[in-house]
Design an enzyme around this catalytic site. Sequence first.
Site, short mmCIF file in Angstrom:
data_model
loop_
_atom_site.label_atom_id
_atom_site.label_comp_id
_atom_site.label_asym_id
_atom_site.label_seq_id
_atom_site.Cartn_x
_atom_site.Cartn_y
_atom_site.Cartn_z
N HIS A 43 1.37 3.98 2.10
CA HIS A 43 2.15 4.68 3.11
C HIS A 43 3.49 4.59 3.12
CE1 HIS A 43 -1.88 4.18 5.71
NE2 HIS A 43 -2.05 5.13 4.83
N ASP A 95 -0.28 -3.86 6.48
CA ASP A 95 -1.12 -3.34 7.56
C ASP A 95 -2.63 -3.71 7.62
OD1 ASP A 95 1.31 -2.31 8.15
OD2 ASP A 95 0.60 -0.14 8.07
N HIS A 129 -7.79 -0.87 5.40
CA HIS A 129 -6.62 0.30 5.78
C HIS A 129 -6.51 1.35 4.82
CE1 HIS A 129 -3.33 1.28 8.11
NE2 HIS A 129 -2.34 1.33 7.11
N ASP A 141 5.86 4.67 5.01
CA ASP A 141 6.83 3.34 5.74
C ASP A 141 6.50 2.31 5.28
OD1 ASP A 141 3.71 3.36 6.67
OD2 ASP A 141 4.52 2.32 8.27
N HIS A 142 5.84 1.94 4.14
CA HIS A 142 5.93 0.87 3.38
C HIS A 142 6.39 0.80 1.92
CE1 HIS A 142 3.44 -1.78 6.11
NE2 HIS A 142 3.07 -0.42 6.57
N HIS A 201 0.84 -1.29 -0.08
CA HIS A 201 0.19 -0.16 -0.03
C HIS A 201 0.93 1.44 -0.10
CE1 HIS A 201 0.87 -0.50 4.33
NE2 HIS A 201 0.26 0.60 4.65
N HIS A 249 4.62 -4.55 10.92
CA HIS A 249 4.86 -4.28 12.13
C HIS A 249 5.04 -5.02 13.16
CE1 HIS A 249 4.41 0.21 10.87
NE2 HIS A 249 3.36 -0.37 10.16
#
Length: 259
Positions: free
Chosen positions: A54, A131, A109, A56-57, A52, A169
């Site tokens: 975001h 996530d 999400h 942090d990915h 996805h 995570h």
Amino acid sequence: MRLQALPAFEDNYIWALVDDDGDALIVDPGQAEPVLAASRLGLWPAAVLVTHHHPDHCGGVAALRERWPTLPVFAPDDARIAHASERVGDGDSVAVKGWRLRVLAVPGHTSSHVAYHGGPPQQAPHLFCGDTLFSLGCGRMFEGTPPQMLASLDRLAALAPESLVCCGHEYTLANAAFARTVDPRNDALRHRIEEAQAMRQAGRPTLPTSLARELACNPFLRTDAPAVQEAVAHRLGRMPRDRVETFAELRRWKDGFRA
């Protein structure tokens, strides 16, 4: 073949599925440096999978493509994810070095979130779920609705129970406090918490875990379980109308939960 969790940021994992030659499938590189550091020790990225948009990915993709310009990057069809070489959607498959993974749309999400399921033949399949699903929890609904998220979790729950859950995570112990509040008499949950505590004390990731274990102790996969329904009913002051309301209230409860 080995599965390696590369820590990133405070609690992210970049997953690397590595064959005997050191070629690796890299999943959700929010940072490039952990992958670059692993490459200096012999790992060689063969392809990148993104679940996805975001940062942090996927924030490390640009630097990885700069280092390896021909590196294939598979990502959902979402303009917010830059530097993808191939866009994938529900029902597609990704083939890398004889590994084949099926793409599953799992909105909730985010609206374009996907998961990847599969891997080397004759081994337990890997579930790279970003996530959407966590050990003992699930992701927040930033762009989706409770019916969407529940349907996505139902879809993951229907996969082979031996699937290895590789989420994005290290949230297991944080999620454990809430899960224990919802389902305090669940022996499978108690064993999972004890195991996770021992793993973290030893400096080890609590992941991957099996889907079968999550089905036994993750409250977000157990909305039909009487213990979970009773906990939600106590909170609502009445029985939930259906499993969607059970899930929606469970997620709302978790959003405001403080251990």
